[in-house]
Write an enzyme that holds these catalytic residues in place. Structure first.
Site, PDB file in Angstrom:
ATOM      1  N   ASP A  37       0.873  -1.153   0.000  1.00 40.76           N
ATOM      2  CA  ASP A  37       0.000   0.000   0.000  1.00 40.76           C
ATOM      3  C   ASP A  37       0.924   1.220   0.000  1.00 40.76           C
ATOM      4  O   ASP A  37       2.137   1.095   0.197  1.00 40.76           O
ATOM      5  CB  ASP A  37      -0.883  -0.044   1.254  1.00 40.76           C
ATOM      6  CG  ASP A  37      -1.754   1.193   1.402  1.00 40.76           C
ATOM      7  OD1 ASP A  37      -2.270   1.684   0.387  1.00 40.76           O
ATOM      8  OD2 ASP A  37      -1.887   1.686   2.538  1.00 40.76           O
TER       9      ASP A  37
ATOM     10  N   ASP B 158      -0.156   5.073   1.074  1.00 40.17           N
ATOM     11  CA  ASP B 158      -0.410   5.999   2.180  1.00 40.17           C
ATOM     12  C   ASP B 158      -0.336   5.285   3.520  1.00 40.17           C
ATOM     13  O   ASP B 158      -0.923   4.216   3.705  1.00 40.17           O
ATOM     14  CB  ASP B 158      -1.796   6.635   2.032  1.00 40.17           C
ATOM     15  CG  ASP B 158      -1.882   7.571   0.843  1.00 40.17           C
ATOM     16  OD1 ASP B 158      -0.842   8.132   0.449  1.00 40.17           O
ATOM     17  OD2 ASP B 158      -2.989   7.748   0.304  1.00 40.17           O
TER      18      ASP B 158
ATOM     19  N   ASP C 221      -3.515  12.372   0.128  1.00 42.75           N
ATOM     20  CA  ASP C 221      -4.636  13.249  -0.203  1.00 42.75           C
ATOM     21  C   ASP C 221      -4.821  14.316   0.870  1.00 42.75           C
ATOM     22  O   ASP C 221      -4.899  15.518   0.586  1.00 42.75           O
ATOM     23  CB  ASP C 221      -5.929  12.436  -0.345  1.00 42.75           C
ATOM     24  CG  ASP C 221      -5.954  11.569  -1.587  1.00 42.75           C
ATOM     25  OD1 ASP C 221      -5.128  11.808  -2.491  1.00 42.75           O
ATOM     26  OD2 ASP C 221      -6.796  10.664  -1.661  1.00 42.75           O
TER      27      ASP C 221
ATOM     28  N   ASP D  63      -5.016   3.306  -3.117  1.00 46.26           N
ATOM     29  CA  ASP D  63      -6.201   4.109  -3.440  1.00 46.26           C
ATOM     30  C   ASP D  63      -5.872   5.596  -3.456  1.00 46.26           C
ATOM     31  O   ASP D  63      -6.760   6.430  -3.342  1.00 46.26           O
ATOM     32  CB  ASP D  63      -7.319   3.823  -2.421  1.00 46.26           C
ATOM     33  CG  ASP D  63      -8.687   4.236  -2.940  1.00 46.26           C
ATOM     34  OD1 ASP D  63      -8.788   4.609  -4.130  1.00 46.26           O
ATOM     35  OD2 ASP D  63      -9.664   4.211  -2.157  1.00 46.26           O
TER      36      ASP D  63
ATOM     37  N   ASP E 201      -2.253  -0.862   5.712  1.00 43.06           N
ATOM     38  CA  ASP E 201      -2.738  -0.332   6.988  1.00 43.06           C
ATOM     39  C   ASP E 201      -4.247  -0.136   7.012  1.00 43.06           C
ATOM     40  O   ASP E 201      -4.867  -0.218   8.062  1.00 43.06           O
ATOM     41  CB  ASP E 201      -2.077   1.023   7.280  1.00 43.06           C
ATOM     42  CG  ASP E 201      -2.609   2.104   6.345  1.00 43.06           C
ATOM     43  OD1 ASP E 201      -3.477   2.895   6.777  1.00 43.06           O
ATOM     44  OD2 ASP E 201      -2.191   2.142   5.189  1.00 43.06           O
TER      45      ASP E 201
END
Length: 273
Positions: A9, A11, A20, A95, A179
């Site tokens: 992942d 972030d 973001d 994402d 996470d």
């Protein structure tokens, strides 16, 4: 190790916060973001926020400079470089969006370490505005997963990666690091012999803690970048030793395999108290 695929992942895993939120906060648009958040999906909201920042005169260079300041634990980049140097196939499933991720990876000098980045498209249009789109166009159809946000099912991405490697006849072992709640679905796609590294006391950890037995992979939790780096490289070493041991005759081995390998963390031990 050619037989190891490490899936990150981004972030709060590679970098130490949400990219973001970092951009929105640093460019002074937090109040507007919070006002609009209940009204639309997150991914759509980020595209709207980029339009608002553009209208306020914020440039792509402003966004890039903010991204370059994104905090990251000092042990993470060396660990990524080491895993890449050992021959692991490193991939990102995130994402966030392509513009944010590539800008940060380029700044850190590790973009070339990753063979694939799976994330929401992000690019600068002819007006100089950053556009962000969903990787899955949920306005046209649903991806059909009720565990994931409408714009991205990481589990489907994992299945595609696994299927493509299987079609090539390549037997791989996966290490997945994440996470967030969106990392739960791909965690369920891991099999025995794979490894899952959830960040302790984050949403993925909490979901696993509710029923750790549904996870087939071996679970190794981590709390910060130092633990991420140490555990990841230890797992790569462990897999390497196990694979090498398969090709050694018993008399060639200085110690039994079970003594040479570190003891894995039992699954139930990861449940938070």
């Amino acid at each position: 190790m050619a037989g190891i695929v490490v899936v990150f992942d981004f972030d709060k895993t590679i970098i130490d916060l949400d990219s973001d939120n970092w951009v929105v906060d640093e460019l002074g648009a937090t109040d507007l973001f919070n006002e609009l958040l209940p009204t639309m999906p997150w991914n759509s909201l980020m595209d709207r926020m980029m339009a608002e920042l553009h209208a306020q005169g914020k440039t792509i260079d402003d966004i890039v400079e903010v991204l370059k300041r994104a905090p990251i634990h000092p042990d993470v980049v060396p660990a990524i470089r080491a895993a890449h140097a050992l021959g692991c196939d490193l991939r990102i499933v995130s994402d966030a969006n392509m513009f944010f991720i590539e800008t940060i990876l380029d700044h850190l000098g590790i973009r070339e370490c990753f063979s694939e980045i799976n994330t929401n498209p992000g690019y600068v249009d002819e007006e100089g505005r950053l556009r962000i789109f969903p990787i899955h166009d949920f306005h046209k159809s649903s991806h059909g997963c009720n565990l994931c946000p409408p714009n991205m099912c990481k589990g489907l991405v994992m299945e595609r990666i696994q299927a493509s490697l299987m079609a090539e006849g390549k037997k791989k072992r996966f290490i997945y690091l994440g996470d967030g709640s969106g990392d739960y679905c791909p965690s369920l796609k891991l099999g025995e012999g794979d490894f899952l590294m959830p960040r302790k006391n984050f949403p993925l950890w909490d979901l696993i803690s509710q029923n750790p037995l549904v996870i087939k992979a071996e679970i190794h939790e981590w709390s910060d970048g130092e633990e991420l780096a140490r555990i990841l490289l230890n797992l790569i070493k462990t897999i390497s030793m196990a694979e090498n041991a398969q090709f050694l005759a018993p008399q060639d081995m200085g110690v039994p395999v079970y003594e040479a390998l570190p003891s894995p963390t039992p699954k139930p031990a990861m449940v938070a108290n």
